[in-house]
Each structure stands twice: as structure tokens, then as C-alpha cells.
Design a protein around this motif. Structure first.
Motif: not given
Length: 262
Positions: A235-239, A244-246
Motif C-alpha cells: 500500500x502507499x504510505x509509511x509504517x 490511511x487504508x483501513x
């Protein structure tokens, strides 16, 4: 849910995040999903995902010692000991399939719980989902780059973005959460996995493409820890890409969750 421990032990260790949701949830859901929080985290982290998955899954989140209503208890600084304690309360899955899901430190703990359950007849979970965590075969070296002071620990947690900056900036609140953070990071730093390939259940690994702590290739190495099917989703994003992707993760899990037996 069928648990081996007493009623008090059940209430201490597990939180049923949604007791009643339109359309059914909780104990009547066809699948049981046990969720393991990250270092410094608590059971409440999983409420958003529980909402996404209702009524397909009965989401029960583990409450570790040393936080929220277990604040007076000492954190457990050994993931193997913590896994033993969880398994001691968990019973057989009964007529509902069981899935384990863990994020960051919780992924390693979910794996160790799955390994222990797999030793029991019919106990292995139907699916293990690991998120934001290096595979056991790709963990850091003992003592490598781990925080040695509270200041280093707070800086590391700020970098990862999993704890509200206001909590870290409030001296009184920080004093309350630091013992759990210290204990969890000691547990991570000393962790060595159960050797071999002890699982046969499918494993799904989730990763953030900009995670500063966990490169994607170290998450993909989870394929080496089961003889069953393996899937990888980035997924896009950090740790804390889960924040943000729930919805996306919920949709993914709805497609993967097994149905009630029979």
C-alpha cells in the motif's frame, strides 16, 4: 468465542470491539479475527477495522499488560512469554474459523501464537495476516540500532507516526505510556523466532511502500515461514499505512476471510 481461560482472564486479555452492529456482529459473526497491536499500542487501534469488517468477522483485539485498563501491570518484555500467555487463554476455534492479524510488533506476536496453536490438534488458524513487520528471517541483529534512551525511543516513535504527537509532547501522558513503549521495544530487540517452517496455513503480508523501518522485501520474506499459500499486498504510505487504508484493508480481508464450517 471459545476461550480456555476463566471469564476474568478473557475480559483481561481480549476486547470484543463491536458488541452489536446493525446486521449482526460479535459472537454471531461467521469468522473470528484476533488482532494484535503494535508496540505501545492497545486494543482500541483495531476499532476502525472492526467497523469495516462487520458483520463478516467477530473482531477481538488483544490488550497487552501495561496500558489503558492494564496500566498497573508490568509490560511483558519477551514475545515468547507473551505468546504463551495469550495461547493459555485462547481455546479451540470451535465451529468458527479463526484468523490472526498483527501489525508491526503484533505481527511477530501473532506468528508466535499461530506457531503454538498449530501444535494443537485442529488449532492452527485458517489464515495469518502480518502487517508492517519484517519476516522472522529478516529481523534486525540483536542490539542493532535500537533506542538506548527515552529520548531516542520517543524520537523513533515520532518518526514512525503511530502515536499521537500530542501524547508524546505532554510530559504527564508521556510518563504513563513510556513503560509500555520501553517494554515493547525491549521485547522486539531481544526477539528470535521459532525456527523452521512450522506453519501450513496461508499467510498474507501487508506493507507500506515508504515504511522507513520495514523495507518491502523484508516483508515479502514471510513467504519462507509457511508451507501454505502466500500473498503480498503493498500500500502507499509509511509504517502506519493502515491508518490511511483501513477501508482498503477491510475490503481485502472480507475477500479472504473463511466462512463458518458446516
Amino acid at each position: 468465542m471459545e476461550l480456555a481461560g476463566t471469564s476474568r482472564e478473557r475480559n483481561v486479555w481480549f476486547r470484543r470491539l463491536l458488541r452489536s452492529v446493525q446486521g449482526g456482529a460479535g459472537a454471531e459473526a461467521p469468522c473470528e479475527l484476533i488482532c494484535f497491536p503494535h508496540a505501545g499500542g492497545s486494543s482500541t487501534y483495531w476499532r476502525g477495522l472492526a467497523l469495516e469488517l462487520a458483520p463478516a468477522a467477530d473482531v477481538l483485539a488483544v490488550q497487552y499488560p501495561g496500558r489503558l485498563d492494564r496500566l498497573r501491570e508490568a509490560p511483558v518484555e519477551d514475545l515468547h512469554v507473551l505468546a504463551d500467555l495469550v495461547v493459555e487463554v485462547l481455546g479451540p476455534p470451535g465451529d468458527r474459523p479463526r484468523v490472526l492479524l498483527g501489525h508491526s510488533m503484533g505481527a511477530s506476536l501473532a506468528y508466535e501464537v499461530a506457531v503454538r496453536l498449530a501444535r494443537q490438534p485442529g488449532g492452527e488458524p485458517r489464515l495469518l495476516v502480518v502487517s508492517g513487520r519484517r519476516a522472522p528471517s529478516a529481523v534486525r541483529s540483536r542490539g542493532e540500532d535500537w533506542p538506548r534512551t527515552d529520548e531516542e525511543l520517543v524520537a523513533r516513535v515520532r518518526k514512525l507516526g503511530g502515536t499521537d504527537a500530542q501524547l508524546l509532547g505532554d510530559p504527564e501522558l508521556l510518563e504513563l505510556i513510556l513503560p509500555a513503549l520501553r517494554g515493547d521495544y525491549r521485547a522486539i530487540a531481544s526477539y528470535r523466532d521459532t525456527p523452521g517452517r512450522p506453519l501450513s496455513c496461508p499467510v498474507v503480508a501487508l506493507a507500506g511502500d515508504r515504511d522507513p523501518e520495514v523495507p518491502v522485501e523484508t516483508v515479502e520474506a514471510w513467504r519462507n515461514h509457511t508451507s501454505g499459500d502466500f500473498r503480498m499486498h503493498v500500500f502507499e504510505g509509511g509504517h502506519f499505512f493502515l491508518n490511511e487504508h483501513t477501508g482498503d484493508v477491510g475490503a481485502l480481508l472480507r475477500d479472504l476471510l473463511p466462512a463458518r464450517a458446516g
